[in-house]
Design a protein around this motif. Structure first.
Motif, mmCIF file in Angstrom:
data_model
loop_
_atom_site.group_PDB
_atom_site.id
_atom_site.type_symbol
_atom_site.label_atom_id
_atom_site.label_comp_id
_atom_site.label_asym_id
_atom_site.label_seq_id
_atom_site.Cartn_x
_atom_site.Cartn_y
_atom_site.Cartn_z
ATOM 1 N N LEU A 80 0.815 -1.212 0.000
ATOM 2 C CA LEU A 80 0.000 0.000 0.000
ATOM 3 C C LEU A 80 0.851 1.265 0.000
ATOM 4 C CD1 LEU A 80 -2.846 -1.029 2.460
ATOM 5 C CD2 LEU A 80 -2.992 -0.759 -0.029
ATOM 6 N N TRP A 83 1.409 1.386 -3.897
ATOM 7 C CA TRP A 83 0.267 1.468 -4.798
ATOM 8 C C TRP A 83 -1.036 1.884 -4.125
ATOM 9 C CZ3 TRP A 83 3.475 -3.002 -5.509
ATOM 10 C CH2 TRP A 83 4.235 -2.953 -6.677
ATOM 11 N N GLY A 84 -1.019 2.158 -2.836
ATOM 12 C CA GLY A 84 -2.264 2.454 -2.127
ATOM 13 C C GLY A 84 -2.856 3.814 -2.461
ATOM 14 N N ASP A 85 -4.122 3.962 -2.194
ATOM 15 C CA ASP A 85 -4.833 5.218 -2.380
ATOM 16 C C ASP A 85 -4.579 6.095 -1.157
ATOM 17 O OD1 ASP A 85 -6.641 7.302 -2.587
ATOM 18 O OD2 ASP A 85 -8.370 6.016 -2.980
ATOM 19 N N PRO A 86 -3.923 7.242 -1.334
ATOM 20 C CA PRO A 86 -3.578 8.071 -0.182
ATOM 21 C C PRO A 86 -4.798 8.534 0.625
ATOM 22 C CG PRO A 86 -2.863 9.119 -2.231
ATOM 23 C CD PRO A 86 -3.461 7.800 -2.583
ATOM 24 N N ARG A 87 -5.959 8.603 -0.008
ATOM 25 C CA ARG A 87 -7.169 8.984 0.736
ATOM 26 C C ARG A 87 -7.556 7.899 1.730
ATOM 27 N NH1 ARG A 87 -10.431 10.121 -4.604
ATOM 28 N NH2 ARG A 87 -9.437 8.111 -4.858
ATOM 29 N N ARG A 88 -7.154 6.665 1.455
ATOM 30 C CA ARG A 88 -7.496 5.560 2.361
ATOM 31 C C ARG A 88 -6.348 5.188 3.292
ATOM 32 N NH1 ARG A 88 -10.760 0.990 -0.558
ATOM 33 N NH2 ARG A 88 -11.607 0.829 1.524
ATOM 34 N N THR A 89 -5.116 5.340 2.823
ATOM 35 C CA THR A 89 -3.969 4.911 3.632
ATOM 36 C C THR A 89 -3.413 6.019 4.513
ATOM 37 O OG1 THR A 89 -2.328 5.499 1.947
ATOM 38 C CG2 THR A 89 -3.257 3.261 1.849
ATOM 39 N N VAL A 93 1.319 8.172 -2.062
ATOM 40 C CA VAL A 93 1.763 7.041 -2.882
ATOM 41 C C VAL A 93 3.242 7.224 -3.221
ATOM 42 C CG1 VAL A 93 1.515 5.900 -5.120
ATOM 43 C CG2 VAL A 93 -0.506 6.594 -3.856
#
Length: 122
Positions: A80, A83-89, A93
């Motif tokens: 993550l 490749w994770g979505d910064p809004r979720r992690t 990125v």
């Protein structure tokens, strides 16, 4: 739970900083993940059974479960971070890449010998 697991966790946290600098093999990265997050969760999972006087096989089983859970958590966290979505992690990125951290996916990609990882975009 192995008696050395708390010490391994402390050593893993200290060695984590070293990932940013010298070369690491895939085995060293996996060992570091095992000494870091996996050890913390192994101890956390086993502690209740241990303090409650649970049988050794229960303590050991919970310790193993926590170790596997910690390894899975750390490996997913490493993915993550790339490749994770910064809004979720909550992390930008590629921040680990920019920081030159030698995480498991980075070292695996660097040692793949030109092989691609289908499904991971590599």
């Amino acid at each position: 739970m192995p008696p050395h697991s708390w010490q391994a966790g402390r050593n893993g946290r200290c060695r984590w900083l070293q990932l940013c600098y010298p070369w690491r093999s895939l085995d060293e990265c996996l060992t570091m993940a095992g000494n870091k997050t996996a050890t913390l969760l192994a101890g956390s999972c086993a502690l209740g059974a241990l303090l409650g006087g649970g049988p050794p096989e229960l303590v050991d089983g919970l310790s193993r479960f926590g170790h596997h859970l910690g390894m899975a958590f750390q490996l997913i966290d490493d993915l993550l971070a790339i490749w994770g979505d910064p809004r979720r992690t909550g992390k930008p990125v590629g921040s680990d890449l920019r920081a030159r951290k030698r995480s498991v996916p980075v070292v695996r990609a660097l040692t793949a010998g030109g092989q691609r990882w289908p499904g991971l975009g590599l």
